[in-house]
Design a protein around this motif. Structure first.
Motif, PDB file in Angstrom:
ATOM      1  N   GLY A   1      74.757   3.485  42.921  1.00  0.00           N
ATOM      2  CA  GLY A   1      74.341   2.128  42.587  1.00  0.00           C
ATOM      3  C   GLY A   1      74.520   1.924  41.095  1.00  0.00           C
ATOM      4  N   CYS A   2      74.261   0.685  40.620  1.00  0.00           N
ATOM      5  CA  CYS A   2      74.493   0.399  39.205  1.00  0.00           C
ATOM      6  C   CYS A   2      73.395   0.950  38.306  1.00  0.00           C
ATOM      7  CB  CYS A   2      74.635  -1.106  39.002  1.00  0.00           C
ATOM      8  SG  CYS A   2      73.080  -2.029  39.125  1.00  0.00           S
ATOM      9  N   HIS A   3      72.183   1.151  38.844  1.00  0.00           N
ATOM     10  CA  HIS A   3      71.034   1.698  38.121  1.00  0.00           C
ATOM     11  C   HIS A   3      70.549   0.770  37.008  1.00  0.00           C
ATOM     12  CE1 HIS A   3      72.467   6.039  39.337  1.00  0.00           C
ATOM     13  NE2 HIS A   3      72.253   5.236  40.375  1.00  0.00           N
ATOM     14  N   SER A   4      70.962  -0.485  37.025  1.00  0.00           N
ATOM     15  CA  SER A   4      70.531  -1.393  35.964  1.00  0.00           C
ATOM     16  C   SER A   4      70.117  -2.773  36.471  1.00  0.00           C
ATOM     17  CB  SER A   4      71.643  -1.558  34.919  1.00  0.00           C
ATOM     18  OG  SER A   4      72.825  -2.090  35.509  1.00  0.00           O
ATOM     19  N   CYS A   5      70.416  -3.103  37.722  1.00  0.00           N
ATOM     20  CA  CYS A   5      70.065  -4.422  38.254  1.00  0.00           C
ATOM     21  C   CYS A   5      68.582  -4.461  38.634  1.00  0.00           C
ATOM     22  CB  CYS A   5      70.933  -4.766  39.459  1.00  0.00           C
ATOM     23  SG  CYS A   5      70.607  -3.764  40.929  1.00  0.00           S
ATOM     24  N   GLU A   6      68.121  -5.652  38.985  1.00  0.00           N
ATOM     25  CA  GLU A   6      66.712  -5.828  39.366  1.00  0.00           C
ATOM     26  C   GLU A   6      66.345  -4.959  40.559  1.00  0.00           C
ATOM     27  OE1 GLU A   6      63.586  -9.430  40.592  1.00  0.00           O
ATOM     28  OE2 GLU A   6      65.692  -9.875  40.164  1.00  0.00           O
ATOM     29  N   ASN A   7      67.237  -4.874  41.537  1.00  0.00           N
ATOM     30  CA  ASN A   7      66.947  -4.057  42.716  1.00  0.00           C
ATOM     31  C   ASN A   7      66.835  -2.584  42.357  1.00  0.00           C
ATOM     32  OD1 ASN A   7      66.799  -6.081  44.736  1.00  0.00           O
ATOM     33  ND2 ASN A   7      69.022  -6.239  44.769  1.00  0.00           N
ATOM     34  N   CYS A   8      67.797  -2.055  41.617  1.00  0.00           N
ATOM     35  CA  CYS A   8      67.744  -0.647  41.221  1.00  0.00           C
ATOM     36  C   CYS A   8      66.491  -0.356  40.396  1.00  0.00           C
ATOM     37  CB  CYS A   8      68.989  -0.255  40.427  1.00  0.00           C
ATOM     38  SG  CYS A   8      70.481  -0.027  41.433  1.00  0.00           S
ATOM     39  N   ASN A   9      66.120  -1.306  39.520  1.00  0.00           N
ATOM     40  CA  ASN A   9      64.942  -1.099  38.668  1.00  0.00           C
ATOM     41  C   ASN A   9      63.647  -1.144  39.451  1.00  0.00           C
ATOM     42  OD1 ASN A   9      66.445  -0.783  36.315  1.00  0.00           O
ATOM     43  ND2 ASN A   9      66.380  -2.967  35.799  1.00  0.00           N
ATOM     44  N   ASN A  10      63.705  -1.653  40.674  1.00  0.00           N
ATOM     45  CA  ASN A  10      62.516  -1.722  41.526  1.00  0.00           C
ATOM     46  C   ASN A  10      62.617  -0.785  42.727  1.00  0.00           C
ATOM     47  OD1 ASN A  10      60.596  -3.940  40.497  1.00  0.00           O
ATOM     48  ND2 ASN A  10      62.599  -4.929  40.358  1.00  0.00           N
TER      49      ASN A  10
ATOM     50  N   GLY B   1      64.943   1.979  49.788  1.00  0.00           N
ATOM     51  CA  GLY B   1      65.318   2.625  48.537  1.00  0.00           C
ATOM     52  C   GLY B   1      64.999   4.109  48.566  1.00  0.00           C
ATOM     53  N   MET B   2      65.419   4.807  47.527  1.00  0.00           N
ATOM     54  CA  MET B   2      65.275   6.264  47.531  1.00  0.00           C
ATOM     55  C   MET B   2      63.819   6.714  47.416  1.00  0.00           C
ATOM     56  SD  MET B   2      68.236   6.907  48.266  1.00  0.00           S
ATOM     57  CE  MET B   2      67.780   8.619  48.521  1.00  0.00           C
ATOM     58  N   LYS B   3      63.022   6.010  46.640  1.00  0.00           N
ATOM     59  CA  LYS B   3      61.597   6.367  46.532  1.00  0.00           C
ATOM     60  C   LYS B   3      60.913   6.244  47.889  1.00  0.00           C
ATOM     61  CE  LYS B   3      57.327   5.131  44.077  1.00  0.00           C
ATOM     62  NZ  LYS B   3      56.722   4.215  43.059  1.00  0.00           N
TER      63      LYS B   3
ATOM     64  N   LEU C   1      64.959  -0.259  44.799  1.00  0.00           N
ATOM     65  CA  LEU C   1      65.601  -0.869  45.958  1.00  0.00           C
ATOM     66  C   LEU C   1      67.116  -0.705  45.842  1.00  0.00           C
ATOM     67  CD1 LEU C   1      63.477  -4.145  46.200  1.00  0.00           C
ATOM     68  CD2 LEU C   1      63.394  -2.195  47.771  1.00  0.00           C
ATOM     69  N   GLU C   2      67.534   0.529  45.618  1.00  0.00           N
ATOM     70  CA  GLU C   2      68.962   0.810  45.466  1.00  0.00           C
ATOM     71  C   GLU C   2      69.770   0.351  46.674  1.00  0.00           C
ATOM     72  OE1 GLU C   2      66.635   4.266  43.528  1.00  0.00           O
ATOM     73  OE2 GLU C   2      66.556   3.126  45.413  1.00  0.00           O
ATOM     74  N   ASN C   3      69.123   0.300  47.829  1.00  0.00           N
ATOM     75  CA  ASN C   3      69.818  -0.118  49.053  1.00  0.00           C
ATOM     76  C   ASN C   3      70.283  -1.564  48.999  1.00  0.00           C
ATOM     77  OD1 ASN C   3      66.892  -0.298  49.082  1.00  0.00           O
ATOM     78  ND2 ASN C   3      67.029  -1.152  51.132  1.00  0.00           N
ATOM     79  N   TYR C   4      69.674  -2.377  48.119  1.00  0.00           N
ATOM     80  CA  TYR C   4      70.082  -3.771  47.984  1.00  0.00           C
ATOM     81  C   TYR C   4      70.860  -4.032  46.694  1.00  0.00           C
ATOM     82  CZ  TYR C   4      66.831  -4.410  51.844  1.00  0.00           C
ATOM     83  OH  TYR C   4      66.187  -4.313  53.061  1.00  0.00           O
ATOM     84  N   CYS C   5      71.243  -2.996  46.010  1.00  0.00           N
ATOM     85  CA  CYS C   5      72.056  -3.142  44.798  1.00  0.00           C
ATOM     86  C   CYS C   5      73.412  -3.745  45.176  1.00  0.00           C
ATOM     87  CB  CYS C   5      72.262  -1.784  44.128  1.00  0.00           C
ATOM     88  SG  CYS C   5      73.458  -1.798  42.764  1.00  0.00           S
ATOM     89  N   PRO C   6      73.866  -4.800  44.463  1.00  0.00           N
ATOM     90  CA  PRO C   6      75.169  -5.400  44.785  1.00  0.00           C
ATOM     91  C   PRO C   6      76.330  -4.423  44.641  1.00  0.00           C
ATOM     92  CG  PRO C   6      73.891  -6.847  43.352  1.00  0.00           C
ATOM     93  CD  PRO C   6      73.168  -5.541  43.397  1.00  0.00           C
ATOM     94  N   GLN C   7      76.128  -3.360  43.863  1.00  0.00           N
ATOM     95  CA  GLN C   7      77.184  -2.376  43.659  1.00  0.00           C
ATOM     96  C   GLN C   7      76.880  -1.050  44.356  1.00  0.00           C
ATOM     97  OE1 GLN C   7      78.762  -2.082  39.572  1.00  0.00           O
ATOM     98  NE2 GLN C   7      77.471  -3.845  39.048  1.00  0.00           N
ATOM     99  N   SER C   8      76.007  -1.084  45.359  1.00  0.00           N
ATOM    100  CA  SER C   8      75.650   0.165  46.036  1.00  0.00           C
ATOM    101  C   SER C   8      76.878   0.813  46.653  1.00  0.00           C
ATOM    102  CB  SER C   8      74.595  -0.075  47.112  1.00  0.00           C
ATOM    103  OG  SER C   8      75.124  -0.851  48.174  1.00  0.00           O
ATOM    104  N   VAL C   9      76.899   2.133  46.610  1.00  0.00           N
ATOM    105  CA  VAL C   9      78.014   2.900  47.158  1.00  0.00           C
ATOM    106  C   VAL C   9      77.531   3.583  48.435  1.00  0.00           C
ATOM    107  CG1 VAL C   9      79.663   4.765  46.760  1.00  0.00           C
ATOM    108  CG2 VAL C   9      78.972   3.276  44.861  1.00  0.00           C
ATOM    109  N   GLN C  10      78.191   3.288  49.541  1.00  0.00           N
ATOM    110  CA  GLN C  10      77.812   3.880  50.815  1.00  0.00           C
ATOM    111  C   GLN C  10      78.298   5.330  50.896  1.00  0.00           C
ATOM    112  OE1 GLN C  10      75.845   1.629  52.624  1.00  0.00           O
ATOM    113  NE2 GLN C  10      76.270   0.541  50.714  1.00  0.00           N
TER     114      GLN C  10
END
Length: 360
Positions: free
Chosen positions: A102-111, A305-307, A113-122
């Motif tokens: 994931g990008c590790h910098s968007c709102e989703n990653c910061n919360n 997300g991972m958490k 919620l890496e699963n909803y990151c627009p740049q998530s890598v499957q």
């Protein structure tokens, strides 16, 4: 000129992949990246067979890139860690689920919620940030960033625990998010397959009353006696459905086949919630009037997300929750896929990678 999968990276790897939409899998030589500073490399011991794998190898969603090497319910043992890895060490029992980047910098990653990151890598059938294709767990080794590695508790069997990394988090996350996890609540579970049977177990662990809703009357004994459901509802039996009108706080709908939502909406109470986690090829019709009449909600959810995934696996270990599995050798995978089409498995195939993935 692009490099072949075998030459893209320095670490030689081996697995089984599909070459075209026939979906037939066969031995495949490829490569993994070297273990980076924050990477964890692990030997794959087991990999679950998700229904998504079947959709992807046959290109039923129209997004497949070949060669396609599936598997996102992966469990194994750490063999190498990068210099900046702080969470894991060699010998740890670990797993990888549906995402590896994931990008590790968007709102989703910061919360978380890496699963909803627009740049998530499957984990497979996805383009990694280095421009190469990702390959899944039907293989001997994996390398992933430590953020996407899950620690498997010591009392969690790796074979029966592996499917929880997809099926488990797919039902756990929406039950938590939509508040369908409180003791005494009444939860309906639509479909008794790979997702549904795990949803029953989580519902009971939360202290809920659980009713399985199915088109198959012959699953009643299994649902109640083996999985611990409190009740069973045959969805094509109008009398049963009528008698259950307005009795459930919420429903988790795990079915990926075409089906109607209207009968399910009738089952939930005022303010009731229906959460869809299956992905039918033909989208269901959504009747609005029944929603208006009870301020009811239809929502969706995609893994977690991972958490939360780590939270889920720890909760499962504490409550003795595992998937019901049939362990198979790697060379049985094409037969397993044929059986999966017919729903002929209770309830998850798991490939014994360590003892059956061999190069000729």
């Amino acid at each position: 000129m692009s490099k072949s999968p075998e030459q893209e990276h320095p670490i030689k790897a081996f697995g089984w992949a599909a070459r075209d939409s026939s979906g037939v899998l066969s031995p495949f030589q490829f490569s993994r990246r070297a273990t980076g500073d924050e990477d964890v490399k692990f030997k794959v011991l087991y990999c679950g067979v998700c229904h998504s794998d079947l959709h992807c190898v046959k290109n039923e969603w129209g997004i497949s890139n070949y060669p396609l090497l599936p598997g996102h319910e992966v469990a194994g043992e750490v063999t190498e860690v990068g210099s900046k890895v702080t969470k894991f060490k060699v010998g740890d029992r670990v797993g990888v689920g549906c995402i590896v980047g994931g990008c590790h910098s968007c709102e989703n990653c910061n919360n978380d919620l890496e699963n909803y990151c627009p740049q998530s890598v499957q984990t497979y059938n996805s383009i990694h940030f280095d421009g190469t294709m990702t390959y899944g767990g039907y293989s001997d080794i994996m390398v992933a960033h430590q953020r996407y590695i899950v620690r498997m508790p010591e009392n969690m069997p790796l074979d029966a625990g592996a499917p929880l990394l997809c099926a488990g988090i797919t039902v756990y996350s929406p039950l938590k998010y939509y508040g369908l996890c409180n003791p005494g609540m009444h939860l309906g579970v639509v479909g008794l397959g790979g997702l549904g049977h795990v949803a029953v177990k989580f519902g009971k662990a939360f202290g809920m009353k659980v009713t399985v809703i199915s088109t198959s009357p012959n699953k009643k004994q299994e649902a109640i006696e083996r999985l611990g459901a409190d009740a069973f509802l045959v969805s094509v039996d109008q009398e049963q459905m009528q008698a259950a009108t307005g009795t459930m706080d919420g429903i988790i709908d795990t079915v990926s086949a075409e089906h109607a939502l209207a009968p399910l909406i009738g089952l939930v109470k005022t303010h009731g919630k229906i959460v869809c986690v299956g992905a039918p090829e033909i989208p269901p019709q959504l009747p609005v009037f029944p929603l208006l009449m009870g301020r009811k909600m239809v929502g969706g959810s995609l893994i977690g997300g991972m958490k939360e995934t780590q939270e889920m696996i720890d909760f499962a270990a504490k409550h003795g929750i595992t998937a019901d599995i049939e362990v198979i050798p790697m060379d049985y995978i094409n037969t397993a896929m044929d059986r999966l089409v017919k729903a002929d498995v209770k309830y998850r195939f798991v490939i014994d990678i360590a003892n059956s993935l061999t190069q000729a």
